[in-house]
Scaffold this motif. Sequence first.
Motif, PDB file in Angstrom:
ATOM      1  N   THR A  35      -0.970 -37.586  -7.967  1.00 49.98           N
ATOM      2  CA  THR A  35      -1.682 -38.783  -7.502  1.00 49.98           C
ATOM      3  C   THR A  35      -1.490 -39.972  -8.445  1.00 49.98           C
ATOM      4  N   VAL A  36      -1.030 -39.712  -9.667  1.00 51.35           N
ATOM      5  CA  VAL A  36      -0.986 -40.770 -10.682  1.00 51.35           C
ATOM      6  C   VAL A  36      -0.012 -41.897 -10.329  1.00 51.35           C
ATOM      7  N   PRO A  37       1.234 -41.606  -9.955  1.00 49.29           N
ATOM      8  CA  PRO A  37       2.157 -42.714  -9.647  1.00 49.29           C
ATOM      9  C   PRO A  37       1.647 -43.629  -8.542  1.00 49.29           C
ATOM     10  N   ASP A  38       0.944 -43.075  -7.548  1.00 50.50           N
ATOM     11  CA  ASP A  38       0.393 -43.912  -6.483  1.00 50.50           C
ATOM     12  C   ASP A  38      -0.670 -44.861  -7.032  1.00 50.50           C
ATOM     13  N   SER A  39      -1.463 -44.363  -7.978  1.00 53.33           N
ATOM     14  CA  SER A  39      -2.490 -45.205  -8.600  1.00 53.33           C
ATOM     15  C   SER A  39      -1.840 -46.323  -9.415  1.00 53.33           C
ATOM     16  N   VAL A  40      -0.760 -45.989 -10.100  1.00 49.24           N
ATOM     17  CA  VAL A  40      -0.031 -47.004 -10.882  1.00 49.24           C
ATOM     18  C   VAL A  40       0.572 -48.050  -9.956  1.00 49.24           C
ATOM     19  N   GLU A  41       1.137 -47.617  -8.851  1.00 47.15           N
ATOM     20  CA  GLU A  41       1.797 -48.536  -7.915  1.00 47.15           C
ATOM     21  C   GLU A  41       0.852 -49.653  -7.461  1.00 47.15           C
ATOM     22  N   LYS A  42      -0.416 -49.317  -7.263  1.00 46.24           N
ATOM     23  CA  LYS A  42      -1.391 -50.309  -6.806  1.00 46.24           C
ATOM     24  C   LYS A  42      -1.599 -51.424  -7.830  1.00 46.24           C
ATOM     25  N   ILE A 182      -6.850 -46.588 -11.549  1.00 47.80           N
ATOM     26  CA  ILE A 182      -7.982 -45.692 -11.297  1.00 47.80           C
ATOM     27  C   ILE A 182      -7.455 -44.307 -10.923  1.00 47.80           C
ATOM     28  N   THR A 183      -7.512 -43.409 -11.882  1.00 46.24           N
ATOM     29  CA  THR A 183      -6.948 -42.065 -11.693  1.00 46.24           C
ATOM     30  C   THR A 183      -7.981 -41.045 -11.228  1.00 46.24           C
ATOM     31  N   GLY A 184      -9.266 -41.393 -11.270  1.00 50.55           N
ATOM     32  CA  GLY A 184     -10.301 -40.478 -10.786  1.00 50.55           C
ATOM     33  C   GLY A 184     -10.624 -39.365 -11.763  1.00 50.55           C
ATOM     34  N   PRO A 185     -11.453 -38.407 -11.332  1.00 48.28           N
ATOM     35  CA  PRO A 185     -11.883 -37.321 -12.221  1.00 48.28           C
ATOM     36  C   PRO A 185     -10.710 -36.497 -12.730  1.00 48.28           C
ATOM     37  N   GLU A 186     -10.806 -36.075 -13.980  1.00 51.92           N
ATOM     38  CA  GLU A 186      -9.774 -35.206 -14.555  1.00 51.92           C
ATOM     39  C   GLU A 186      -9.970 -33.763 -14.098  1.00 51.92           C
ATOM     40  N   PHE A 187      -8.908 -32.987 -14.136  1.00 53.30           N
ATOM     41  CA  PHE A 187      -8.981 -31.564 -13.772  1.00 53.30           C
ATOM     42  C   PHE A 187     -10.003 -30.854 -14.653  1.00 53.30           C
ATOM     43  N   VAL A 188      -9.919 -31.099 -15.954  1.00 53.15           N
ATOM     44  CA  VAL A 188     -10.972 -30.683 -16.884  1.00 53.15           C
ATOM     45  C   VAL A 188     -11.815 -31.929 -17.123  1.00 53.15           C
ATOM     46  N   THR A 189     -13.059 -31.903 -16.723  1.00 56.45           N
ATOM     47  CA  THR A 189     -13.908 -33.095 -16.742  1.00 56.45           C
ATOM     48  C   THR A 189     -13.833 -33.845 -18.075  1.00 56.45           C
ATOM     49  N   MET A 194      -5.058 -36.076 -19.831  1.00 56.46           N
ATOM     50  CA  MET A 194      -4.349 -35.553 -18.665  1.00 56.46           C
ATOM     51  C   MET A 194      -3.922 -36.698 -17.745  1.00 56.46           C
ATOM     52  N   LYS A 195      -4.577 -36.897 -16.607  1.00 47.38           N
ATOM     53  CA  LYS A 195      -4.124 -37.920 -15.661  1.00 47.38           C
ATOM     54  C   LYS A 195      -4.168 -39.330 -16.247  1.00 47.38           C
ATOM     55  N   ALA A 196      -5.258 -39.654 -16.926  1.00 45.72           N
ATOM     56  CA  ALA A 196      -5.378 -40.995 -17.495  1.00 45.72           C
ATOM     57  C   ALA A 196      -4.269 -41.247 -18.520  1.00 45.72           C
ATOM     58  N   GLY A 197      -4.012 -40.251 -19.366  1.00 47.28           N
ATOM     59  CA  GLY A 197      -2.947 -40.387 -20.354  1.00 47.28           C
ATOM     60  C   GLY A 197      -1.587 -40.550 -19.707  1.00 47.28           C
ATOM     61  N   THR A 198      -1.356 -39.792 -18.637  1.00 48.97           N
ATOM     62  CA  THR A 198      -0.089 -39.906 -17.910  1.00 48.97           C
ATOM     63  C   THR A 198       0.054 -41.302 -17.316  1.00 48.97           C
ATOM     64  N   ALA A 199      -1.020 -41.814 -16.731  1.00 45.88           N
ATOM     65  CA  ALA A 199      -0.994 -43.156 -16.145  1.00 45.88           C
ATOM     66  C   ALA A 199      -0.703 -44.207 -17.214  1.00 45.88           C
ATOM     67  N   LEU A 202       2.950 -44.137 -18.192  1.00 42.78           N
ATOM     68  CA  LEU A 202       3.793 -44.756 -17.175  1.00 42.78           C
ATOM     69  C   LEU A 202       3.720 -46.278 -17.258  1.00 42.78           C
ATOM     70  N   VAL A 203       2.515 -46.808 -17.412  1.00 40.54           N
ATOM     71  CA  VAL A 203       2.351 -48.263 -17.466  1.00 40.54           C
ATOM     72  C   VAL A 203       3.002 -48.843 -18.716  1.00 40.54           C
ATOM     73  N   LEU A 204       2.820 -48.184 -19.859  1.00 38.12           N
ATOM     74  CA  LEU A 204       3.438 -48.674 -21.085  1.00 38.12           C
ATOM     75  C   LEU A 204       4.960 -48.624 -20.986  1.00 38.12           C
TER      76      LEU A 204
END
Length: 272
Positions: A35-42, A182-189, A194-199, A202-204
């Motif tokens: 889901t992360v690349p779609d969030s970045v695309e926005k 906006i990456t939403g809740p992490e797999f491990v709360t 995880m997702k936020a770091g990946t996002a 990608l942006v950097l």
Amino acid sequence: MENRNPDTEKTSNYNDLEKMSTSNLLSNINKEDKTVPDSVEKQIPAIEKLVDEIVSKMETGGRLFYIGAGTSGRLGVLDASECPPTFGVSDQMVIGLIAGGDTALRNAVENAEDDTEQAWSDLEPYKISEKDVLVGIAASGTTPYIIGGIQKARENGIATGCVTCSSGSPLAQASEFPIEVITGPEFVTGSTRMKAGTAQKLVLNMISTSVMIKLGRVKGNKMVDMQLSNKKLVGRGTRMIMEELNVEEDQAARLLQEYGSVRAAIKNCYKK
């Protein structure tokens, strides 16, 4: 107003993780990562505005600074540290700072991110000015170290941006060029590595790569200014010259050794 419940702190969509099989754990983590690349695309329009601001500042001798804490800080330092070998620029052109200093790259530094004054203190030795751009990186968008640095920078007429993964955060509100993926809740709360770091990674990547391309540090699709710091990169440089000049490997290797960079070898040979 402070964002008291950052999106990155919301409860995971999954529960009883410890009861999942290895296959299910991996599949569900991968499902979330997709889901992360779609969030970045926005956020591409917002990223574009920041990139163009950085380019305009750098064209007149400005620099790009990243500030962050924890994972976010490490990602900023990583992106900055990869610009010199990839694009052949000075290590003073893109500078990454992390709360707690270089020690924090490997080990957590207690309370380092909670000081609103420390980021500006960390920036002062670099004589940051209105010629530069400061980008704060924080998944939650609430980290005092980063917010304090951004606020102080704006007070001093410095262009500011941010990369955050929570909507309507204090950091985004403080920044002139906010990027909110906006990456939403992490797999491990709450595990924003995880997702936020990946996002953020990608942006950097998008920011620094686009900036360097627009500053002329890439030719065609090649890293013609890369530092030839190991055999792999020398081999890559040799192949670039072979392709561009249509010469054999031995000749390309000689040209690379003679001129010291792919760009110089190609430029000088076209002059002949």
